[in-house]
Design a protein around this motif. Structure first.
Motif, PDB file in Angstrom:
ATOM      1  N   LEU A   1       0.807  -1.224   0.000  1.00  0.00           N
ATOM      2  CA  LEU A   1       0.000   0.000   0.000  1.00  0.00           C
ATOM      3  C   LEU A   1       0.842   1.278   0.000  1.00  0.00           C
ATOM      4  O   LEU A   1       0.297   2.379  -0.083  1.00  0.00           O
ATOM      5  CB  LEU A   1      -0.943   0.018   1.206  1.00  0.00           C
ATOM      6  CG  LEU A   1      -2.151  -0.917   1.077  1.00  0.00           C
ATOM      7  CD1 LEU A   1      -2.987  -0.878   2.337  1.00  0.00           C
ATOM      8  CD2 LEU A   1      -2.996  -0.565  -0.138  1.00  0.00           C
ATOM      9  N   ASP A   2       2.157   1.133   0.068  1.00  0.00           N
ATOM     10  CA  ASP A   2       3.027   2.301   0.094  1.00  0.00           C
ATOM     11  C   ASP A   2       3.242   2.812  -1.339  1.00  0.00           C
ATOM     12  O   ASP A   2       4.304   2.690  -1.913  1.00  0.00           O
ATOM     13  CB  ASP A   2       4.361   1.871   0.739  1.00  0.00           C
ATOM     14  CG  ASP A   2       5.287   3.047   0.895  1.00  0.00           C
ATOM     15  OD1 ASP A   2       4.800   4.184   0.825  1.00  0.00           O
ATOM     16  OD2 ASP A   2       6.500   2.809   1.065  1.00  0.00           O
ATOM     17  N   TYR A   3       2.190   3.353  -1.953  1.00  0.00           N
ATOM     18  CA  TYR A   3       2.308   3.862  -3.323  1.00  0.00           C
ATOM     19  C   TYR A   3       1.415   5.087  -3.487  1.00  0.00           C
ATOM     20  O   TYR A   3       0.564   5.370  -2.633  1.00  0.00           O
ATOM     21  CB  TYR A   3       1.914   2.781  -4.340  1.00  0.00           C
ATOM     22  CG  TYR A   3       0.452   2.427  -4.271  1.00  0.00           C
ATOM     23  CD1 TYR A   3      -0.501   3.181  -4.959  1.00  0.00           C
ATOM     24  CD2 TYR A   3       0.009   1.370  -3.485  1.00  0.00           C
ATOM     25  CE1 TYR A   3      -1.843   2.891  -4.858  1.00  0.00           C
ATOM     26  CE2 TYR A   3      -1.339   1.079  -3.390  1.00  0.00           C
ATOM     27  CZ  TYR A   3      -2.256   1.847  -4.074  1.00  0.00           C
ATOM     28  OH  TYR A   3      -3.587   1.575  -3.970  1.00  0.00           O
ATOM     29  N   GLN A   4       1.615   5.808  -4.606  1.00  0.00           N
ATOM     30  CA  GLN A   4       0.757   6.971  -4.861  1.00  0.00           C
ATOM     31  C   GLN A   4      -0.333   6.576  -5.861  1.00  0.00           C
ATOM     32  O   GLN A   4      -0.241   5.539  -6.493  1.00  0.00           O
ATOM     33  CB  GLN A   4       1.585   8.088  -5.498  1.00  0.00           C
ATOM     34  CG  GLN A   4       2.722   8.557  -4.641  1.00  0.00           C
ATOM     35  CD  GLN A   4       3.924   8.922  -5.505  1.00  0.00           C
ATOM     36  OE1 GLN A   4       3.886   8.877  -6.728  1.00  0.00           O
ATOM     37  NE2 GLN A   4       5.006   9.262  -4.831  1.00  0.00           N
ATOM     38  N   ALA A   5      -1.296   7.478  -6.029  1.00  0.00           N
ATOM     39  CA  ALA A   5      -2.351   7.235  -7.029  1.00  0.00           C
ATOM     40  C   ALA A   5      -1.751   7.401  -8.422  1.00  0.00           C
ATOM     41  O   ALA A   5      -0.764   8.138  -8.592  1.00  0.00           O
ATOM     42  CB  ALA A   5      -3.475   8.230  -6.827  1.00  0.00           C
ATOM     43  N   PRO A   6      -2.341   6.740  -9.435  1.00  0.00           N
ATOM     44  CA  PRO A   6      -1.868   6.991 -10.805  1.00  0.00           C
ATOM     45  C   PRO A   6      -2.027   8.480 -11.150  1.00  0.00           C
ATOM     46  O   PRO A   6      -3.049   9.086 -10.829  1.00  0.00           O
ATOM     47  CB  PRO A   6      -2.811   6.127 -11.661  1.00  0.00           C
ATOM     48  CG  PRO A   6      -3.408   5.125 -10.742  1.00  0.00           C
ATOM     49  CD  PRO A   6      -3.428   5.755  -9.377  1.00  0.00           C
ATOM     50  N   LYS A   7      -0.992   9.030 -11.767  1.00  0.00           N
ATOM     51  CA  LYS A   7      -0.981  10.471 -12.082  1.00  0.00           C
ATOM     52  C   LYS A   7      -1.977  10.822 -13.190  1.00  0.00           C
ATOM     53  O   LYS A   7      -2.195   9.997 -14.093  1.00  0.00           O
ATOM     54  CB  LYS A   7       0.412  10.813 -12.626  1.00  0.00           C
ATOM     55  CG  LYS A   7       1.169  11.809 -11.801  1.00  0.00           C
ATOM     56  CD  LYS A   7       2.507  11.988 -12.439  1.00  0.00           C
ATOM     57  CE  LYS A   7       3.164  13.261 -12.038  1.00  0.00           C
ATOM     58  NZ  LYS A   7       4.517  13.337 -12.550  1.00  0.00           N
ATOM     59  N   THR A   8      -2.493  12.045 -13.154  1.00  0.00           N
ATOM     60  CA  THR A   8      -3.398  12.480 -14.232  1.00  0.00           C
ATOM     61  C   THR A   8      -2.602  12.645 -15.525  1.00  0.00           C
ATOM     62  O   THR A   8      -1.481  13.165 -15.522  1.00  0.00           O
ATOM     63  CB  THR A   8      -4.063  13.817 -13.844  1.00  0.00           C
ATOM     64  OG1 THR A   8      -4.729  13.597 -12.604  1.00  0.00           O
ATOM     65  CG2 THR A   8      -5.064  14.279 -14.884  1.00  0.00           C
ATOM     66  N   LEU A   9      -3.208  12.219 -16.634  1.00  0.00           N
ATOM     67  CA  LEU A   9      -2.512  12.236 -17.932  1.00  0.00           C
ATOM     68  C   LEU A   9      -2.661  13.592 -18.619  1.00  0.00           C
ATOM     69  O   LEU A   9      -3.650  14.305 -18.373  1.00  0.00           O
ATOM     70  CB  LEU A   9      -3.109  11.161 -18.837  1.00  0.00           C
ATOM     71  CG  LEU A   9      -3.018   9.729 -18.319  1.00  0.00           C
ATOM     72  CD1 LEU A   9      -3.833   8.801 -19.195  1.00  0.00           C
ATOM     73  CD2 LEU A   9      -1.569   9.276 -18.272  1.00  0.00           C
TER      74      LEU A   9
END
Ligand SMILES: Cc1cc2nc3c(=O)[nH]c(=O)nc-3n(C[C@H](O)[C@H](O)[C@H](O)COP(=O)(O)OP(=O)(O)OC[C@H]3O[C@@H](n4cnc5c(N)ncnc54)[C@H](O)[C@@H]3O)c2cc1C
Length: 450
Positions: A417-425
């Motif tokens: 769970l140590d991750y960021q959300a997918p970035k906006t394109l």
């Protein structure tokens, strides 16, 4: 009564046959959903993520709770039966020229990948898969040009820093391995696994089927959210207390992660069965797989021991960004041309061998290589966006979705769970134009590695 209804905007379309699946002779078809049923857990999508979620759930909730898997097509006809079958433990980006990862992050990713491979190994043992279906034989990354050799050098440096074992292979060892004089150098790493992807997925479904109900040709076309969620298929429906969406890029067709996912297609060809004479001319080992040192290069596999399906070679290359999640014939034709060229460059001794199958398949990536994961609505979890390496990352995200839903926390989950959300394109049309031009440019730059 649904609080909100989501209409699914697109169903999966896969170009060409799932060639690996055509080689699986055993019939193990599951029925279409034609009634209205009540379950505790509905999993949408029968690929790596969906099946590992089903298995992990069945381990966690025991026999009391009902689990179903709804698959739009047939099991292993989607990307799960179309891939090259490399289950890779090491972060893929290690041999990328733009790689900027950190050792801590890499070690964490390796631990997670290996946990997913171990989970797959347990299934392979429990469901008695033969070696040709699940083969813990390691993998080779190979180079044919100066540029490729430079990629291998930087890959080695990263592996040294991580304390990971590898063996270098020179041109003559590569020829002994593959029969081809094409490769100048190779780097062997021991912990990856090669699978016959369709046979693996179908064995897992078969192994789970006394505990989990499978429905094929049962696409979810709408999802009503409420105290109990209702998933509607063309001829039936499932009322489910909990839902896991394991549909990779099609999570966007359910309205989640808008403008955060890149839909990439990649393509492959499989030869007809080689004759005895051709096998003799080729030489080398009967089963092997080679990944390209240049990330835009060509993946090649030879396999010969899968249940009378012959001695064949598979080549994969070319990529296109298709935000519509569909491809046209033009991309298939271009891929076919590139693959003819790549095959001829590597196997001039097999100049009479024709391709029997050509196909394409979907990948889902995010700009910052993060998964589309987590509870997206109350008791609806997403285990999607595997960033190209779904045999391992799909397995991992399915396991993790089940653990998040049932346990809420676990040591593996905390690492995952140590991750960021997918970035906006970036906006269209700049995204598709820019990405497709960059892919073409990088393919051209990869030169003979393609
Ligand atoms: C040519 C090629 C080569 C590849 N090589 C490799 C490789 O060597 N190693 C590797 O790790 N990865 C590889 N991949 C990528 C890998 O196949 C995918 O990342 C992986 O299949 C993703 O797993 P998944 O379970 O998340 O999704 P999928 O396997 O795509 O499964 C999702 C399932 O959801 C179903 N679905 C979608 N919408 C609905 C709906 N509305 N209702 C019901 N069902 C639905 C789909 O039909 C599909 O079967 C390759 C892919 C291709 C195309």
């Amino acid at each position: 009564m649904a609080n909100k209804t989501i209409n699914v905007t697109k169903l999966p379309k896969d170009p060409g046959p799932a060639a690996w699946n055509t080689l699986v002779k055993e019939a193990s078809r599951y029925p279409e959903l034609t009634e209205n049923i009540d379950v505790d857990w509905a999993i949408v999508g029968g690929g790596f993520a969906g099946l590992s979620a089903a298995r992990r759930l069945s381990q966690l909730v025991g026999n009391k709770e009902k689990i179903v898997v709804l698959e739009a097509k047939c099991i292993a006809d989607g990307p799960a039966g179309r891939n090259s079958g490399f289950m890779i433990d090491l972060p893929h980006e290690l041999n990328s020229e733009t790689y900027v990862g950190t050792h801590d992050k890499d070690r964490r990713q390796i631990r997670l990948n290996r946990a997913a491979i171990e989970f797959s190994r347990e299934m392979a043992e429990e469901y008695v898969m033969e070696k040709a279906v699940f083969d813990a034989c390691g993998k080779i990354t190979a180079a044919a040009s100066e540029k490729g050799i430079a990629h291998i050098r930087s890959y080695r440096e990263h592996l040294d820093a991580l304390g990971e074992h590898y063996e270098l292979k020179n041109a003559s060892e590569m020829k002994d391995w593959t029969g081809s004089e094409f490769y100048r150098e190779g780097l062997f790493t021991p912990h990856s696994v090669m699978i016959q992807p369709a046979a693996f997925i179908r064995s897992v479904a078969n192994g789970l089927s006394d505990r989990v109900s499978f429905f094929e040709a049962s696409p979810v076309v709408s999802m009503g959210l409420g105290d109990v969620h209702t998933l509607t298929t063309p001829r039936g429906s499932v009322r489910a207390k909990n839902v896991i969406l394991a549909v990779n890029g099609h999570i966007q067709s359910f309205g989640f992660f808008p403008r955060q996912l890149l839909h990439v297609f990649t393509y492959a060809s499989m030869t007809r069965d080689l004759t005895e004479n051709e096998v003799h001319k080729l030489g080398g080992r009967p089963d092997w797989g080679v990944l390209p040192a240049d990330p835009m290069g060509t993946t090649v596999r030879r396999f010969s021991n899968y249940k009378g399906s012959g001695d064949r070679i598979v080549v994969r290359n070319h990529a296109t960004l298709n935000q519509s999640i569909e491809v046209n014939d033009k991309s298939m034709k271009r891929a076919a041309l590139l693959q003819e060229r790549s095959f001829a460059a590597r196997f001039p001794m097999l100049d009479e061998v024709k391709m029997e199958h050509r196909w394409g398949g979907r990948l889902c990536l995010s700009w910052n290589s993060m998964p589309a994961f987590g509870e997206v609505e109350t008791r609806v979890w997403s285990a999607c966006c595997q960033n190209g390496l779904g045999t391992v990352k799909g397995t991992l995200s399915g396991m993790m979705a089940a653990e998040l839903a049932v346990l809420g926390t676990s040591s593996l989950l905390n690492e995952f769970l140590d991750y960021q959300a997918p970035k906006t394109l970036p906006p269209e049309p700049f995204l598709s134009l820019g990405a497709n031009l960059t892919i073409r440019w990088k393919e051209w730059q990869s030169g003979i590695e393609l």
